[in-house]
Design a protein around this motif. Structure first.
Motif, mmCIF file in Angstrom:
data_model
loop_
_atom_site.group_PDB
_atom_site.id
_atom_site.type_symbol
_atom_site.label_atom_id
_atom_site.label_comp_id
_atom_site.label_asym_id
_atom_site.label_seq_id
_atom_site.Cartn_x
_atom_site.Cartn_y
_atom_site.Cartn_z
ATOM 1 N N LEU A 98 15.142 -14.319 4.066
ATOM 2 C CA LEU A 98 15.428 -12.973 3.603
ATOM 3 C C LEU A 98 14.119 -12.317 3.193
ATOM 4 C CD1 LEU A 98 18.449 -13.890 1.331
ATOM 5 C CD2 LEU A 98 18.604 -12.434 3.344
ATOM 6 N N TYR A 99 14.007 -11.003 3.379
ATOM 7 C CA TYR A 99 12.779 -10.329 2.974
ATOM 8 C C TYR A 99 13.122 -8.947 2.437
ATOM 9 C CZ TYR A 99 12.516 -6.582 6.383
ATOM 10 O OH TYR A 99 12.756 -5.428 7.071
ATOM 11 N N ILE A 100 12.207 -8.432 1.622
ATOM 12 C CA ILE A 100 12.219 -7.030 1.233
ATOM 13 C C ILE A 100 10.775 -6.566 1.164
ATOM 14 C CG2 ILE A 100 12.242 -7.486 -1.262
ATOM 15 C CD1 ILE A 100 14.027 -4.977 -1.524
ATOM 16 N N ALA A 101 10.490 -5.405 1.754
ATOM 17 C CA ALA A 101 9.142 -4.823 1.734
ATOM 18 C C ALA A 101 9.247 -3.452 1.076
ATOM 19 C CB ALA A 101 8.579 -4.710 3.145
ATOM 20 N N ASP A 102 8.600 -3.298 -0.084
ATOM 21 C CA ASP A 102 8.616 -2.046 -0.833
ATOM 22 C C ASP A 102 7.277 -1.349 -0.638
ATOM 23 O OD1 ASP A 102 8.746 0.018 -2.647
ATOM 24 O OD2 ASP A 102 9.656 -1.187 -4.248
ATOM 25 N N ASP A 103 7.281 -0.225 0.095
ATOM 26 C CA ASP A 103 6.038 0.497 0.385
ATOM 27 C C ASP A 103 5.495 1.274 -0.807
ATOM 28 O OD1 ASP A 103 5.310 -0.064 3.090
ATOM 29 O OD2 ASP A 103 7.106 0.990 3.720
ATOM 30 N N ASP A 104 6.291 1.412 -1.835
ATOM 31 C CA ASP A 104 5.840 2.135 -3.029
ATOM 32 C C ASP A 104 6.357 1.399 -4.262
ATOM 33 O OD1 ASP A 104 4.699 3.994 -4.679
ATOM 34 O OD2 ASP A 104 6.205 5.551 -4.324
ATOM 35 N N PHE A 105 5.785 0.226 -4.488
ATOM 36 C CA PHE A 105 6.222 -0.661 -5.559
ATOM 37 C C PHE A 105 5.683 -0.154 -6.898
ATOM 38 C CE2 PHE A 105 5.469 -4.609 -8.092
ATOM 39 C CZ PHE A 105 6.797 -5.004 -8.229
ATOM 40 N N ARG A 106 6.604 0.078 -7.826
ATOM 41 C CA ARG A 106 6.221 0.549 -9.152
ATOM 42 C C ARG A 106 6.870 -0.354 -10.194
ATOM 43 N NH1 ARG A 106 6.287 7.192 -8.742
ATOM 44 N NH2 ARG A 106 5.456 7.302 -6.604
ATOM 45 N N HIS A 107 6.026 -1.032 -10.961
ATOM 46 C CA HIS A 107 6.529 -2.011 -11.921
ATOM 47 C C HIS A 107 5.421 -2.280 -12.939
ATOM 48 C CE1 HIS A 107 8.223 -5.773 -13.514
ATOM 49 N NE2 HIS A 107 9.379 -5.414 -12.960
ATOM 50 N N PRO A 108 5.777 -2.468 -14.227
ATOM 51 C CA PRO A 108 4.740 -2.766 -15.242
ATOM 52 C C PRO A 108 3.968 -4.045 -14.970
ATOM 53 C CG PRO A 108 6.979 -3.006 -16.146
ATOM 54 C CD PRO A 108 7.108 -2.313 -14.838
ATOM 55 N N LEU A 109 4.486 -4.891 -14.072
ATOM 56 C CA LEU A 109 3.774 -6.115 -13.697
ATOM 57 C C LEU A 109 2.350 -5.824 -13.227
ATOM 58 C CD1 LEU A 109 3.648 -9.145 -12.566
ATOM 59 C CD2 LEU A 109 4.542 -8.161 -10.464
ATOM 60 N N THR A 110 2.145 -4.723 -12.519
ATOM 61 C CA THR A 110 0.832 -4.434 -11.933
ATOM 62 C C THR A 110 -0.246 -4.266 -12.994
ATOM 63 O OG1 THR A 110 1.376 -2.077 -11.824
ATOM 64 C CG2 THR A 110 1.840 -3.412 -9.872
ATOM 65 N N ALA A 111 0.153 -3.890 -14.221
ATOM 66 C CA ALA A 111 -0.828 -3.723 -15.297
ATOM 67 C C ALA A 111 -1.271 -5.060 -15.883
ATOM 68 C CB ALA A 111 -0.247 -2.836 -16.390
ATOM 69 N N LEU A 112 -0.555 -6.141 -15.558
ATOM 70 C CA LEU A 112 -0.872 -7.467 -16.109
ATOM 71 C C LEU A 112 -1.704 -8.318 -15.157
ATOM 72 C CD1 LEU A 112 2.675 -8.331 -17.555
ATOM 73 C CD2 LEU A 112 0.728 -7.348 -18.777
ATOM 74 N N LEU A 113 -2.007 -7.788 -13.977
ATOM 75 C CA LEU A 113 -2.706 -8.584 -12.968
ATOM 76 C C LEU A 113 -4.189 -8.740 -13.314
ATOM 77 C CD1 LEU A 113 -1.121 -7.039 -9.747
ATOM 78 C CD2 LEU A 113 -0.615 -9.259 -10.771
ATOM 79 N N PRO A 114 -4.806 -9.843 -12.885
ATOM 80 C CA PRO A 114 -6.248 -10.021 -13.085
ATOM 81 C C PRO A 114 -7.031 -9.028 -12.231
ATOM 82 C CG PRO A 114 -5.358 -11.762 -11.697
ATOM 83 C CD PRO A 114 -4.188 -10.983 -12.194
#
Length: 745
Positions: A470-486
């Protein structure tokens, strides 16, 4: 980091012949595995420490030497440095210090209570009762008990199954290669004790130098190096396959090598001859199966015949054989839905596939031949040392401490977190599309800002059916996770498996709607209609735009002195398990965990947006325990998994429903029914559905799957609803595609 240089000198041996090396780090007890070549210099990166080096020769001889790697140093291994057989190595006589002697002596304890037992197949005509295996007497010839390993030779045991165990050794079986003389080595390894080996490895070597060299190159991370000099090794493999009459073992190893390197033109029609010459060797028939599967128009009739031939002969000696055989039955089943014998073969194979170590050279699985299991049992079988065929390997039974003489010692079943979970921040250098039969991955070469190379292996096919992802591809991913990345290109960052961090959890992290996930086949002609093409589209975009890429999963490597097997950089290093890692079934059930899912994030700086790709296996469940990450599906474990609603062409009978048994025990489907939206019933086959298995039921009679939407209900023998799903006209593909129902309703 220091460098150890090893020179292996064997008079009369062919220059460049491959010999396995084991390097014991005396300070820690860890063992480093490497490959040396006769007459050539081999360099191994090691931590500063005192080392004990041994080369394992095909004839059972062991060459040994000590080295002090506090500075760069070298050792020379010759026949004069051979360790004596049948007695413990004297540390002082070999130049070891008193501390080194104590360090090595510490590692004798892990072999406490070690034992072995030999099994032979006893069936005829393909029957598979539990008593189809019988214990065969054997004597370990020249048993050599050293502090770091146990080693012995076996005669006339080819094709049999060797079972080993011990107080701390998880019981596992190894299918021995078809050779007259075999050397078996049981070693303590540096592998994660939570992996399949649980800290121990069993290896079986023959005295066929060419066969062992090809196995080392093709399965020990050296396939890329072999391809660089492909002419020589493919010539060797082709010659070995040609000499099938005089050397069936060499022909089998050569055949597997040619299959792995896809040198089909060098196989000629010899695999057919090999299978006809040796009907009692499962691997002989499987080489032909592999050749058929890689041909453009496989002969379905012969494929089915060779599957029967292989299974009636027993278990394949090599993991490649188990992989090809299981894949063949998995591919043929949808085409032979009424073939009860083929279904029985698939059910027979399934427990071995679930319990197998897919990274091993020889077929290896937990449990015993009659009852393979995913569970890690240690200690003695029932009846203890009095059990039939048990041969002690470490001391006498009377001196084995408090061994249990009445019941097996069982480790507490528990979930095993991935270990080394984290995120890789780097930029893409290259990518490679691999085939879907024996290399079901999309490979990405990445590099961080410090110049360290990595490989990301993304699954595009599962060996555990159902095969598709199964897959999902989000071309405009918006999530607070991105602020926690190195920071971008910062390399590998370990992550704790807990909330409030950058760790992914498909169920608890609200990353996406699981109902929006789709199935894509791994490879199909056309544009953007296959999983590999989808991944390639985004990765190529990342290369073109120098985008920052983040890959979540489990770290592998770095592998000292070993090149990456795909891209060839040194040392081999990277990340895998880039998919959902909870709700697993079968042999992967215990590897479930929360906040340890994999994924791919791409930051497009010029467009100020994120792209997210998340993958999951069809066999995984979406209702998982909040602590262990295991399936928490209540009630009956059978679920409606998928449906082919709008079949291509006028044949409505091609429509079908797929059910999945998410439990660890079989479920008898006798008396069960499916109901459509109009409550028209479809009786299910009166047969057991094995644990972790699927069954595809054709829509027949009055039962109908509406192309404009509908509902499907699963009823037990009492008519009670067990599971139910619905779909809309927009979800019903018009091109024969499959609707996946990812969560039970």
């Amino acid at each position: 980091m220091s460098s150890l240089t090893v020179l292996l000198h064997l008079p009369g041996a062919r220059e460049g012949a491959v010999v396995p090396l084991e390097i014991l780090v005396l300070d820690t007890g860890h063992i480093i595995h490497a490959l040396a070549r006769c007459g050539m210099v081999t360099q191994v990166d090691v931590k500063a420490a005192s080392l004990y080096v041994q080369a394992l020769l095909a004839d059972g001889q062991v060459l040994t030497a000590f080295a002090d790697a506090h500075d760069d140093t070298h050792v020379t291994l010759t026949p004069q440095s051979a360790a004596s057989q049948g007695e413990r190595l004297s540390m002082k006589e070999s130049g070891a210090t008193e501390n080194e002697s104590r360090s090595l002596a510490m590692h004798d304890e892990p072999y406490r209570g070690a034992w072995a037992r030999l099994w032979k197949p006893a069936w005829g005509g393909g029957s598979r009762p539990e008593d189809a295996w019988k214990v065969a007497p054997f004597e370990p010839i020249g048993l050599d008990s050293q502090p770091k390993r146990l080693q012995w030779r076996m005669a006339e045991a080819g094709g049999c199954v060797l079972q080993v165990g011990g107080d701390a050794i998880v019981r596992r079986c190894v299918v021995l290669p078809p050779a007259a003389d075999i050397t078996v080595t049981l070693t303590r390894t540096i592998d994660d004790a939570q992996d399949f080996d649980a800290g121990y490895a069993v290896r079986a070597h023959t005295d066929d130098e060419h066969a062992e060299a090809l196995l080392a190159y093709s399965t020990a991370g050296e396939l890329t190096a072999a391809q660089i000099i492909a002419q020589h090794y493919q010539d060797l493999a082709e010659g070995m396959l040609y000499s099938k009459v005089s050397n069936p073992l060499g022909a089998i190893v050569g055949g597997y090598y040619l299959l792995r390197s896809r040198a089909l033109e060098r196989m000629h029609d010899w695999p057919r001859n090999l299978a006809d010459l040796y009907p009692r060797l499962p691997d002989a028939a499987i080489i032909r199966i592999g050749q058929l599967l890689q041909s453009q128009t496989p002969d379905q009739s012969e494929l089915r015949s060779r599957i029967h031939q292989a299974v009636h002969a027993g278990l394949p000696s090599y993991t490649d054989g188990l992989r090809w055989l299981y894949r063949a039955t998995d591919l043929l089943l949808p085409l032979e839905r009424n073939d009860e014998e083929l279904q029985a073969i698939h059910r027979w194979l399934r427990p071995y596939a679930d319990a197998a170590d897919w990274d091993a050279i020889l077929t290896c699985f937990r449990g015993n031949p009659a009852q393979p299991t995913v569970k890690p049992y240690t200690g003695l079988p029932q009846n203890g040392w009095a059990a039939e065929g048990i041969v002690p390997l470490s001391g006498s039974p009377q001196n084995q401490g408090q061994a249990d003489h009445s019941a097996p010692v069982r480790k507490e079943e528990r979930s095993i977190p991935l270990g080394k979970y984290g995120v890789l921040a780097a930029r893409v250098v290259d990518r490679r599309r691999e085939g879907t039969v024996d290399a079901p991955h999309y490979q990405i070469h990445l590099r961080d800002s410090q110049g360290t190379d990595y490989r990301a292996a993304i699954n595009v096919l599962s060996y555990t059916p159902p095969s598709e992802l199964l897959y999902i591809a989000d071309d405009d991913f918006r999530h607070p996770l991105t602020a926690l990345l190195p920071p971008p290109s910062s390399g590998w960052t370990s992550l704790p498996s807990q909330p409030g961090t950058a760790s992914l959890d498909f169920i608890r992290g609200n990353l996406f709607d699981p109902a929006q996930m789709r199935i894509l086949p791994p490879e199909l002609p056309g544009s953007d209609n296959e999983l590999v093409a989808l991944l390639d589209h985004y990765v190529q975009h990342a290369i073109k735009n120098q985008a920052a890429v983040y890959l979540f999963g489990r770290r592998f490597g770095p592998a000292a002195n070993e090149p990456d097997r795909v891209f060839g950089f040194m040392p081999g290093n990277g990340v895998h398990d880039i998919h959902m890692n909870q709700g697993n079934s079968g042999s992967f059930r215990n590897e479930s965990g929360v906040y340890q899912d994999g994924g791919l994030l791409i930051h497009m700086p010029t467009e100020s947006r994120w792209v997210a790709i998340f993958l999951a296996f069809l066999s995984q469940t979406w209702h998982t325990d909040d602590i262990t990450g295991r399936s928490a599906t209540g009630g009956e474990p059978v679920r409606i998994f998928a449906a082919l609603v709008n079949a291509v062409g006028p044949a409505s009978e091609a429509e079908s429903i797929t059910l999945f048994n998410a439990s660890e025990t079989p479920v008898d489907l006798t008396g069960w029914h499916l109901a459509d939206q109009q409550s028209r019933l479809l009786r299910l086959p009166s047969e057991p559905l094995a644990a972790g298995a699927t069954i595809t039921v054709p829509a027949t009679g009055a039962f109908e799957l509406g192309n404009r939407g509908g509902a499907i209900t699963l009823l037990d023998p009492s008519g009670v609803k067990v599971d139910g799903v619905s779909y809309t006209s927009h979800q019903a593909p018009t091109d024969g595609g499959i609707i996946a129902f990812t969560a039970p309703s």
